[in-house]
Design an enzyme around this catalytic site. Structure first.
Site, PDB file in Angstrom:
ATOM      1  N   HIS A 280      -5.794   2.743  -4.318  1.00 42.26           N
ATOM      2  CA  HIS A 280      -5.177   1.612  -3.634  1.00 42.26           C
ATOM      3  C   HIS A 280      -4.919   0.435  -4.573  1.00 42.26           C
ATOM      4  O   HIS A 280      -4.205  -0.492  -4.221  1.00 42.26           O
ATOM      5  CB  HIS A 280      -6.065   1.182  -2.472  1.00 42.26           C
TER       6      HIS A 280
ATOM      7  N   ASP B 283      -4.742   7.371  -3.123  1.00 43.60           N
ATOM      8  CA  ASP B 283      -5.019   6.215  -2.267  1.00 43.60           C
ATOM      9  C   ASP B 283      -5.596   6.705  -0.940  1.00 43.60           C
ATOM     10  O   ASP B 283      -4.882   7.271  -0.117  1.00 43.60           O
ATOM     11  CB  ASP B 283      -3.742   5.410  -2.023  1.00 43.60           C
TER      12      ASP B 283
ATOM     13  N   TYR C 210       1.411 -11.765   2.015  1.00 44.47           N
ATOM     14  CA  TYR C 210       0.444 -10.799   2.564  1.00 44.47           C
ATOM     15  C   TYR C 210       0.404 -10.912   4.090  1.00 44.47           C
ATOM     16  O   TYR C 210       0.841 -10.053   4.800  1.00 44.47           O
ATOM     17  CB  TYR C 210      -0.932 -11.003   1.952  1.00 44.47           C
TER      18      TYR C 210
ATOM     19  N   SER D  51      -0.175  -3.275   0.278  1.00 41.01           N
ATOM     20  CA  SER D  51      -1.055  -2.913   1.385  1.00 41.01           C
ATOM     21  C   SER D  51      -0.487  -3.476   2.688  1.00 41.01           C
ATOM     22  O   SER D  51       0.619  -3.107   3.078  1.00 41.01           O
ATOM     23  CB  SER D  51      -2.472  -3.407   1.110  1.00 41.01           C
TER      24      SER D  51
END
Length: 705
Positions: free
Chosen positions: A675, A640, A476, A556
Site C-alpha cells: 500500500h 497491496d 485526501y 488510497s
C-alpha cells in the site's frame, strides 16, 4: 507451447488507440466475464470480477501485459531519465530522524542519502561513537523487505521489531537482546495491525487475525485477537488474552501504562469509535473490565498516576479534550476536564513530566505546555508556520525532542528543555534546495455549498499567473485524517521544475474535528469531491493554472477522490493520478479489512439508499462510453493487502474500454510492493519520476526548462 506462455500471448492481444503526442499506443485486451450482482432488486454487471483473483495465472499475465504497455509508453518520454536523475540528486542528502531514548542509549534513524531504507543507529547516553543497531537494508537484496516498527522493553534491554515482506500488512516479529544485538527465540509470524507492548522482560502483547484460508492478500480478515507471547515459549502456545467468540471486534490494540500496572485494550469495529477495557496486572487473576462501552467516541488513555487516568476523548467534545478519571469510577459523568475543548483540534503527548497540547489551527501546529493539573506553562515558539511533531519522552527526561517542517522547510530536529522552554536546533539537513526561492501560502476558497475550505499553495517566487503553470492538486478527504504541511523531496523537485503544488484540506478529514469529518462521510461523501473540484477551479480562475495544466493526485482514500472526481467532472483536469485507490465502492468491504471502513463510506448492503448513493459515485461503475477522460496513470502494488489492487485493475479496464479520445489510460503495477509503507528509495524515485514525466508529457510539455 506451454499453457502459461499461451495464456500470456492471448492476454497481450492488442487493441489500438492513437495518441496525439506520442507513438501509437495499444492496450492489452481485457476479457469480460458474465458476473452480475443483485442489490435490492437491481442487477449490476461486474465484467472484470476475474481480476480480483490475485493468485490466478490470467490475472498475473494481465499484470505483465499492462506493465509492458505502460513502461514502453513511459520510455519514449524524452525527459523521464532527466527527472529520475534530478530526484536522485536532491534525494541524496543525509536524513536523520528525531532521537528517542531507550535504556542506556539514544536511538535514531538515519539514511546517508540513497540507501533503500533508513538505518537504526544508537549511541550511549554517556557519550561515545554512534553505531549501527539495526540495518533494514540487509533484510533483502532488492529492498522489498522493510522495517515496520520497533518496541523496547522499559529498561531498554530487549527490543522486538516487525518486518513487512513485499509491502504486505502481514508482519514477522523478531526479538533482540540489545546488549549484543542477538536474536532471542523464534521469529513470530502472521501478525497484522499490531503494536508490541512489553510487560517487563517476560514477554509482550500483540494482535492478529486468524490466517485466511484463501489468498492472504485479498481474503477478508475480520476478527482481531490479542495474544501474550512469553519469551522462550513457542508462538504456537501463545495465550489469547482478548477477542475471539467472547468479544468479536475487527480492530483490537493492547498497551500498558507507563508503570506497567494496567493493561489497556482498545476495541473497535470501524476506523472511528472505540471501546476501552482495563486489566489490573498487579492483582493476579484480575479480570479484564470494560470502562467505556459503545463506539460513540475516539478515546485513548494518555498516562496514569496510580488509579488516576489521563484520557484524551472527543466524547461530547468534537475537537477533543483531556480529562482525568479514577479507574474505580470510570463513568464519563465522573470525568474532570484537565485541558478543555477549544475551537482547535487537540492531540496530547507527554514528556519530562508535562503535558503537551498540539493544536491544529487551520491545519497548522500550535503547541502549548501544561502541567498535570491543567495549568498552562507556556505556548512554545515554533521556528515558523508548519507542522511540529514529537514533544514526547519519558517522565524523568528534562530534554525531549521534536521535529518541524513545512512544504519549503526540510524537516529539522530540535531539542526542547521542559523547564525553561528553550528550543535549540539538534539536526538540520543539508538539502540541495533553497527555501528562499519559494513561497507557500494558505488561501480559503468556497466549495459548491458555500463551505470555506483551506488550501496551501506552494511554488517558485515570482510565478507568472498566466494559467500555464503545471499544477498538481493533492487531496485526501477522509477517515478523520488531517493533511498538514511537511517537506517532501518529491514536491521539492516538482516546484523546482516550475510546477505548482496545492494541498486542499477537504471535508472528511480531521482538520476541524468531528464536524469536518462528518461533513465528508457516508451520505455527505459528495461534499469531498465537490471540495476538490472547487479547489481546482480556484487555482484555474486565479491564474495559477488551467484545465490543460491541472493534474489531480491522491492515494488510497485519495485515490477514490481522484477517480470519483474525474468521473463526476471529466473536464476539470488534463491528468489524473489515482494511487492505490478504493475504486469499487460496491465491493470494497469484502476484501481484507475493508469492512472496517463502513463508518466513512457505508456499504452497499446497508440499505437501498446507501447502495444508490455509493453506486452514484463509485469510480468503477461511473465510467461512461463516449466521454474524454483525463490522461490517467493508475498506480498500485501487486502485494497491496490494504486496498487490494483489483480496485485499480477494474477501474483502468473500464477506462481503457470506454475512453473516447486519444488521452492515454495506463496502469503502473509495482511488483512485490504494497500500500506504500516501507517502499525502498529506488522504488519511490522511479515511481515519482514516471508520474511526473507522464503528467508533464500529457500537458504538452516537450522539454524541461
Amino acid at each position: 507451447m506451454n499453457k502459461k506462455l499461451s495464456l500470456i500471448l492471448t492476454v497481450i492481444a492488442m487493441s489500438s488507440v492513437h495518441l496525439g503526442n506520442a507513438q501509437e499506443l495499444k492496450y492489452p485486451e481485457t476479457k469480460k466475464g458474465q458476473v452480475v450482482d443483485q442489490f435490492f432488486g437491481e442487477s449490476v454487471p461486474d465484467p472484470y470480477r476475474w481480476l480480483e483473483n490475485d493468485l490466478a495465472a490470467d490475472t498475473k499475465s494481465w499484470v505483465v501485459a499492462q506493465n509492458k504497455v505502460t513502461y514502453d509508453y513511459l520510455a519514449q518520454i524524452p525527459y523521464r531519465d532527466q527527472l529520475k536523475q534530478q530526484l536522485t540528486d536532491i534525494w541524496n542528502y543525509e536524513k536523520v530522524g528525531t532521537p528517542f531514548i531507550e535504556g542506556a542509549y539514544t536511538y535514531f534513524y538515519k539514511n546517508d542519502g540513497l540507501q533503500q531504507h533508513a538505518v537504526l543507529y544508537r549511541k550511549s547516553n554517556k557519550g561515545g561513537k554512534e553505531e549501527v543497531f539495526l540495518d533494514p537494508n540487509t533484510f533483502s537484496k532488492d529492498g522489498s523487505t522493510s522495517l515496520s516498527d520497533v518496541s523496547f522493553s522499559k529498561d531498554g534491554s530487549l527490543m522486538a521489531y516487525s518486518v513487512s515482506e513485499g509491502g504486505s500488512d502481514w508482519r514477522k516479529v523478531i526479538i533482540l537482546n540489545t546488549a549484543d544485538k542477538k536474536q532471542i527465540g523464534e521469529t513470530l509470524i502472521d501478525i497484522k495491525f499490531s503494536g508490541i507492548a512489553w510487560k517487563g522482560n517476560t514477554g509482550f502483547y500483540y494482535s492478529s487475525y486468524d490466517k485466511p484460508k484463501g489468498s492472504e492478500l485479498s481474503e477478508k480478515t475480520d476478527q482481531h485477537k490479542v495474544y501474550f507471547h512469553q519469551l522462550g515459549i513457542a508462538q504456537a502456545k501463545d495465550k489469547m488474552i482478548f477477542g475471539g467468540a467472547a468479544v468479536q471486534r475487527r480492530y483490537i490494540g493492547a498497551n500498558l501504562t507507563d508503570d506497567e500496572r494496567f493493561l489497556i485494550i482498545s476495541a473497535a469495529n470501524t476506523t472511528t469509535g472505540n471501546e476501552l477495557y482495563v486489566q489490573d496486572l498487579s492483582k493476579p487473576g484480575s479480570k479484564i473490565i470494560n470502562i467505556l462501552s459503545g463506539f460513540d467516541s475516539n478515546t485513548s488513555i494518555i498516562d496514569n498516576d496510580g488509579d488516576t487516568f489521563y484520557v484524551q476523548t472527543n466524547l461530547n467534545a468534537p475537537n477533543n479534550k483531556l480529562v482525568k478519571m479514577n479507574i474505580r469510577q470510570p463513568e464519563s459523568k465522573n470525568w474532570i476536564d484537565v485541558i478543555p475543548q477549544t475551537e482547535n483540534v487537540l492531540e496530547v503527548s507527554t514528556g519530562g513530566g508535562y503535558l503537551f497540547a498540539n493544536y491544529l489551527k487551520d491545519a497548522i501546529s500550535v503547541i502549548e505546555q501544561y502541567d498535570y493539573t491543567g495549568k498552562k506553562i507556556r505556548e512554545i515558539k515554533l521556528p515558523g508556520v508548519g507542522t511540529a511533531a514529537g514533544f514526547s519522552g519519558k517522565k524523568k527526561e528534562k530534554t525531549i525532542y521534536y521535529g518541524f517542517s513545512n512544504y519549503i522547510t526540510p524537516s529539522t530536529s530540535f531539542t526542547f528543555n521542559v523547564d525553561n522552554g528553550q528550543s535549540e536546533v539538534y539536526i538540520k539537513p543539508k538539502v540541495k534546495f533553497n527555501s528562499d526561492e519559494f513561497e507557500s501560502k494558505q488561501v480559503f476558497y468556497t466549495s459548491k455549498d458555500g463551505t470555506k475550505v483551506p488550501m496551501i499553495i506552494t511554488h517558485k517566487k515570482g510565478l507568472k499567473l498566466d494559467g500555464k503553470n503545471p499544477t498538481i492538486v493533492y487531496g485526501y478527504g477522509g477517515f478523520n485524517i488531517s493533511l498538514t504541511p511537511g517537506f517532501s523531496v518529491s514536491t521539492a523537485n516538482w516546484i523546482q521544475n516550475g510546477g505548482v503544488y496545492a494541498v486542499a484540506n477537504l471535508r472528511g478529514g480531521g482538520e476541524y474535528g468531528q464536524k469536518w469529518h462528518d461533513g465528508g462521510r457516508q451520505f455527505n461523501k459528495l461534499n469531498v469531491f465537490n471540495d476538490f473540484i472547487a479547489a481546482a477551479k480556484y487555482l484555474q480562475s486565479n491564474g495559477y493554472t488551467s484545465p490543460d495544466y491541472t493534474a489531480l493526485s491522491g492515494g488510497s482514500n485519495g485515490g477514490l477522490l481522484v477517480g470519483a472526481t474525474i468521473t463526476l467532472d471529466p473536464t476539470i483536469a488534463k491528468v489524473a493520478l489515482p494511487a492505490v485507490g478504493v475504486l469499487d465502492m460496491l465491493r470494497y468491504h469484502t476484501f481484507t479489512a475493508g469492512a472496517g471502513w463502513g463508518y466513512d463510506y457505508g456499504t452497499a448492503n446497508d440499505s437501498k439508499e446507501m447502495f444508490d448513493y455509493l453506486k452514484g459515485y463509485s469510480p468503477v461503475h461511473n465510467v461512461k462510453e463516449g466521454v474524454c477522460y483525463p490522461a490517467t496513470l493508475v498506480t498500485t502494488g501487486d502485494h497491496d493487502d490494504r486496498v487490494v489492487p483489483a480496485h485499480s485493475y477494474k477501474f483502468v479496464s473500464e477506462l481503457q474500454a470506454k475512453q473516447k479520445c486519444d488521452r492515454p489510460v495506463l496502469i503502473r503495477i509495482e511488483t512485490k510492493a504494497g500500500h506504500g509503507a516501507g517502499r525502498s528509495t529506488e522504488v519511490v524515485i522511479n515511481e515519482t519520476a514516471d508520474k511526473y514525466a507522464f503528467t508533464l508529457w500529457n500537458m504538452g510539455i516537450k522539454a524541461l526548462k
